[in-house]
Design a protein around this motif. Structure first.
Motif, PDB file in Angstrom:
ATOM      1  N   THR A 129     -30.899  90.167   3.187  1.00  0.00           N
ATOM      2  CA  THR A 129     -30.646  88.598   2.538  1.00  0.00           C
ATOM      3  C   THR A 129     -30.326  88.692   1.101  1.00  0.00           C
ATOM      4  O   THR A 129     -29.932  87.584   0.473  1.00  0.00           O
ATOM      5  CB  THR A 129     -31.938  87.936   2.966  1.00  0.00           C
ATOM      6  OG1 THR A 129     -33.010  88.410   1.955  1.00  0.00           O
ATOM      7  CG2 THR A 129     -32.292  87.753   4.397  1.00  0.00           C
ATOM      8  N   ALA A 130     -30.300  89.789   0.406  1.00  0.00           N
ATOM      9  CA  ALA A 130     -29.910  89.562  -0.951  1.00  0.00           C
ATOM     10  C   ALA A 130     -28.517  89.482  -1.209  1.00  0.00           C
ATOM     11  O   ALA A 130     -28.001  89.010  -2.382  1.00  0.00           O
ATOM     12  CB  ALA A 130     -30.313  90.880  -1.792  1.00  0.00           C
ATOM     13  N   LEU A 131     -27.853  89.727   0.123  1.00  0.00           N
ATOM     14  CA  LEU A 131     -26.055  89.437  -0.154  1.00  0.00           C
ATOM     15  C   LEU A 131     -26.155  87.868  -0.218  1.00  0.00           C
ATOM     16  O   LEU A 131     -25.238  87.628  -1.164  1.00  0.00           O
ATOM     17  CB  LEU A 131     -25.496  89.865   1.135  1.00  0.00           C
ATOM     18  CG  LEU A 131     -24.086  89.630   1.289  1.00  0.00           C
ATOM     19  CD1 LEU A 131     -23.262  90.497   0.289  1.00  0.00           C
ATOM     20  CD2 LEU A 131     -23.654  90.174   2.750  1.00  0.00           C
ATOM     21  N   PHE A 132     -26.754  87.033   0.217  1.00  0.00           N
ATOM     22  CA  PHE A 132     -26.614  85.669   0.163  1.00  0.00           C
ATOM     23  C   PHE A 132     -26.771  85.269  -1.291  1.00  0.00           C
ATOM     24  O   PHE A 132     -25.990  84.257  -2.063  1.00  0.00           O
ATOM     25  CB  PHE A 132     -27.594  84.807   1.010  1.00  0.00           C
ATOM     26  CG  PHE A 132     -27.208  84.984   2.521  1.00  0.00           C
ATOM     27  CD1 PHE A 132     -25.957  84.582   2.856  1.00  0.00           C
ATOM     28  CD2 PHE A 132     -27.984  85.654   3.182  1.00  0.00           C
ATOM     29  CE1 PHE A 132     -25.524  84.844   4.109  1.00  0.00           C
ATOM     30  CE2 PHE A 132     -27.690  85.989   4.654  1.00  0.00           C
ATOM     31  CZ  PHE A 132     -26.582  85.272   5.087  1.00  0.00           C
ATOM     32  N   PHE A 133     -27.928  85.876  -2.088  1.00  0.00           N
ATOM     33  CA  PHE A 133     -28.231  85.552  -3.348  1.00  0.00           C
ATOM     34  C   PHE A 133     -26.947  85.943  -4.289  1.00  0.00           C
ATOM     35  O   PHE A 133     -26.480  85.276  -5.146  1.00  0.00           O
ATOM     36  CB  PHE A 133     -29.408  86.309  -3.852  1.00  0.00           C
ATOM     37  CG  PHE A 133     -29.769  86.042  -5.511  1.00  0.00           C
ATOM     38  CD1 PHE A 133     -30.348  85.024  -5.873  1.00  0.00           C
ATOM     39  CD2 PHE A 133     -29.505  87.058  -6.266  1.00  0.00           C
ATOM     40  CE1 PHE A 133     -30.386  84.648  -7.376  1.00  0.00           C
ATOM     41  CE2 PHE A 133     -29.786  86.839  -7.607  1.00  0.00           C
ATOM     42  CZ  PHE A 133     -30.363  85.788  -7.955  1.00  0.00           C
ATOM     43  N   ASP A 134     -26.358  87.252  -4.017  1.00  0.00           N
ATOM     44  CA  ASP A 134     -25.263  87.782  -4.669  1.00  0.00           C
ATOM     45  C   ASP A 134     -24.125  86.889  -4.480  1.00  0.00           C
ATOM     46  O   ASP A 134     -23.367  86.862  -5.344  1.00  0.00           O
ATOM     47  CB  ASP A 134     -25.126  88.997  -4.145  1.00  0.00           C
ATOM     48  CG  ASP A 134     -25.791  90.273  -4.903  1.00  0.00           C
ATOM     49  OD1 ASP A 134     -26.529  90.033  -5.916  1.00  0.00           O
ATOM     50  OD2 ASP A 134     -26.177  91.441  -4.329  1.00  0.00           O
ATOM     51  N   LEU A 135     -23.873  86.419  -3.404  1.00  0.00           N
ATOM     52  CA  LEU A 135     -22.944  85.684  -3.092  1.00  0.00           C
ATOM     53  C   LEU A 135     -23.103  84.161  -3.730  1.00  0.00           C
ATOM     54  O   LEU A 135     -21.846  83.766  -4.357  1.00  0.00           O
ATOM     55  CB  LEU A 135     -22.826  85.114  -1.468  1.00  0.00           C
ATOM     56  CG  LEU A 135     -21.846  84.139  -1.037  1.00  0.00           C
ATOM     57  CD1 LEU A 135     -20.168  84.886  -1.463  1.00  0.00           C
ATOM     58  CD2 LEU A 135     -21.689  83.959   0.724  1.00  0.00           C
ATOM     59  N   GLY A 136     -23.878  83.599  -4.018  1.00  0.00           N
ATOM     60  CA  GLY A 136     -24.407  82.490  -4.914  1.00  0.00           C
ATOM     61  C   GLY A 136     -23.902  83.057  -6.247  1.00  0.00           C
ATOM     62  O   GLY A 136     -23.378  82.197  -6.850  1.00  0.00           O
ATOM     63  N   VAL A 137     -24.458  83.961  -6.865  1.00  0.00           N
ATOM     64  CA  VAL A 137     -24.139  84.288  -8.136  1.00  0.00           C
ATOM     65  C   VAL A 137     -22.788  84.546  -8.333  1.00  0.00           C
ATOM     66  O   VAL A 137     -21.960  84.026  -9.247  1.00  0.00           O
ATOM     67  CB  VAL A 137     -24.823  85.705  -8.647  1.00  0.00           C
ATOM     68  CG1 VAL A 137     -24.457  86.222  -9.877  1.00  0.00           C
ATOM     69  CG2 VAL A 137     -26.369  85.409  -8.456  1.00  0.00           C
ATOM     70  N   TYR A 138     -21.970  85.182  -7.454  1.00  0.00           N
ATOM     71  CA  TYR A 138     -20.378  85.460  -7.207  1.00  0.00           C
ATOM     72  C   TYR A 138     -19.904  84.188  -7.617  1.00  0.00           C
ATOM     73  O   TYR A 138     -18.809  83.726  -8.313  1.00  0.00           O
ATOM     74  CB  TYR A 138     -20.206  86.211  -6.135  1.00  0.00           C
ATOM     75  CG  TYR A 138     -18.734  86.024  -5.606  1.00  0.00           C
ATOM     76  CD1 TYR A 138     -17.950  87.160  -6.214  1.00  0.00           C
ATOM     77  CD2 TYR A 138     -18.091  85.397  -4.861  1.00  0.00           C
ATOM     78  CE1 TYR A 138     -16.593  87.483  -6.037  1.00  0.00           C
ATOM     79  CE2 TYR A 138     -16.657  85.494  -4.728  1.00  0.00           C
ATOM     80  CZ  TYR A 138     -16.114  86.717  -5.275  1.00  0.00           C
ATOM     81  OH  TYR A 138     -14.461  86.615  -5.171  1.00  0.00           O
ATOM     82  N   LEU A 139     -20.253  83.127  -6.844  1.00  0.00           N
ATOM     83  CA  LEU A 139     -19.610  81.557  -6.624  1.00  0.00           C
ATOM     84  C   LEU A 139     -19.691  81.009  -8.238  1.00  0.00           C
ATOM     85  O   LEU A 139     -18.912  80.261  -8.798  1.00  0.00           O
ATOM     86  CB  LEU A 139     -20.078  80.794  -5.716  1.00  0.00           C
ATOM     87  CG  LEU A 139     -19.712  81.269  -4.245  1.00  0.00           C
ATOM     88  CD1 LEU A 139     -20.391  80.253  -3.072  1.00  0.00           C
ATOM     89  CD2 LEU A 139     -18.376  81.240  -4.089  1.00  0.00           C
ATOM     90  N   VAL A 140     -21.039  81.051  -8.688  1.00  0.00           N
ATOM     91  CA  VAL A 140     -21.036  80.717 -10.090  1.00  0.00           C
ATOM     92  C   VAL A 140     -20.331  81.257 -10.995  1.00  0.00           C
ATOM     93  O   VAL A 140     -19.670  80.697 -11.921  1.00  0.00           O
ATOM     94  CB  VAL A 140     -22.560  80.643 -10.495  1.00  0.00           C
ATOM     95  CG1 VAL A 140     -23.056  80.609 -12.017  1.00  0.00           C
ATOM     96  CG2 VAL A 140     -23.547  80.047  -9.533  1.00  0.00           C
ATOM     97  N   VAL A 141     -20.311  82.630 -11.187  1.00  0.00           N
ATOM     98  CA  VAL A 141     -19.628  83.285 -11.964  1.00  0.00           C
ATOM     99  C   VAL A 141     -17.882  83.148 -11.879  1.00  0.00           C
ATOM    100  O   VAL A 141     -17.471  82.839 -12.886  1.00  0.00           O
ATOM    101  CB  VAL A 141     -19.820  84.871 -11.990  1.00  0.00           C
ATOM    102  CG1 VAL A 141     -18.791  85.726 -12.797  1.00  0.00           C
ATOM    103  CG2 VAL A 141     -21.335  85.284 -12.282  1.00  0.00           C
ATOM    104  N   VAL A 142     -17.404  82.989 -10.817  1.00  0.00           N
ATOM    105  CA  VAL A 142     -15.964  82.705 -10.436  1.00  0.00           C
ATOM    106  C   VAL A 142     -15.812  81.266 -11.000  1.00  0.00           C
ATOM    107  O   VAL A 142     -14.788  81.049 -11.669  1.00  0.00           O
ATOM    108  CB  VAL A 142     -15.556  82.856  -8.986  1.00  0.00           C
ATOM    109  CG1 VAL A 142     -14.366  82.354  -8.903  1.00  0.00           C
ATOM    110  CG2 VAL A 142     -15.879  84.405  -8.585  1.00  0.00           C
ATOM    111  N   ARG A 151     -21.695  95.890  -1.644  1.00  0.00           N
ATOM    112  CA  ARG A 151     -22.585  96.942  -1.840  1.00  0.00           C
ATOM    113  C   ARG A 151     -23.661  96.654  -2.853  1.00  0.00           C
ATOM    114  O   ARG A 151     -24.473  97.516  -3.300  1.00  0.00           O
ATOM    115  CB  ARG A 151     -21.815  98.281  -2.253  1.00  0.00           C
ATOM    116  CG  ARG A 151     -21.142  98.919  -1.170  1.00  0.00           C
ATOM    117  CD  ARG A 151     -21.599  99.417  -0.036  1.00  0.00           C
ATOM    118  NE  ARG A 151     -22.631 100.506  -0.470  1.00  0.00           N
ATOM    119  CZ  ARG A 151     -23.598 100.894   0.073  1.00  0.00           C
ATOM    120  NH1 ARG A 151     -24.014 100.145   1.404  1.00  0.00           N
ATOM    121  NH2 ARG A 151     -24.292 101.698  -0.360  1.00  0.00           N
ATOM    122  N   GLY A 152     -23.653  95.729  -3.493  1.00  0.00           N
ATOM    123  CA  GLY A 152     -24.281  95.293  -4.750  1.00  0.00           C
ATOM    124  C   GLY A 152     -25.854  95.197  -4.424  1.00  0.00           C
ATOM    125  O   GLY A 152     -26.353  95.531  -5.532  1.00  0.00           O
TER     126      GLY A 152
END
Length: 165
Positions: free
Chosen positions: A129-142, A49-50
């Motif tokens: 397509t913002a979900l893909f950007f959020d997914l990249g940020v998610y991977l960096v933070v994790v 939902r981000g």
């Protein structure tokens, strides 16, 4: 200077380390399973939902790091089968690609596209397509968060290093 350790008598067990008492706590292990599942579900909801509501890759990544730390403390092993630092470059590449594709198509950098999909299971929902950007940020933070946390968890407070008095 070589590392010094306290000599122990062969018939006496070594003194427990501060975290050893938690390793055999059945209540912590039982509760952590349910808490892990709930926190991970909430993190996935925040990630999903981000792009339309509060949340996104950063806060979902922090929630995932908390769940994985809880699992590590309760079970004395990581839930991941890979080095979390390997997630950082993949996340950076995904986020950069998400921004670069619109730019190469003549649109502003990080321009997001969206649409609607209807399925029998979920009804109509919006994709972006913002979900893909959020997914990249998610991977960096994790990746970064777990690397830091695991480095701190593995510190032995009784170790002596060069320069200690």
């Amino acid at each position: 200077m070589p590392k010094r350790s306290r000599p122990t008598h062969p018939s006496r067990p070594a003194p427990p380390r501060p975290g050893d008492l938690l390793l055999h706590d059945p209540i912590l292990r039982t509760i952590s399973r349910a808490a892990f599942a709930l926190v991970m579900l909430f993190a996935l909801l925040l990630l999903w939902r981000g792009h339309n509501a509060p949340g996104g890759g950063f806060i979902a990544g922090l929630m995932t790091v908390c769940a994985l730390i809880l699992h590590r403390i309760a079970n004395n092993q990581s839930a991941l089968r890979l080095n979390p630092a390997k997630l950082v470059p993949w996340g950076l590449a995904l986020s950069l690609t998400t921004g670069l594709v619109p730019y190469l198509l003549g649109l502003p950098f990080l321009k997001s596209d969206y649409g609607y999909v209807t399925t029998a299971l979920t009804g109509e929902f919006e994709w972006a397509t913002a979900l893909f950007f959020d997914l990249g940020v998610y991977l960096v933070v994790v990746g970064a968060g777990l690397s830091l946390a695991y480095a701190l968890i593995d510190v032995q407070p009784n170790e002596r290093v060069e320069g200690d008095g």
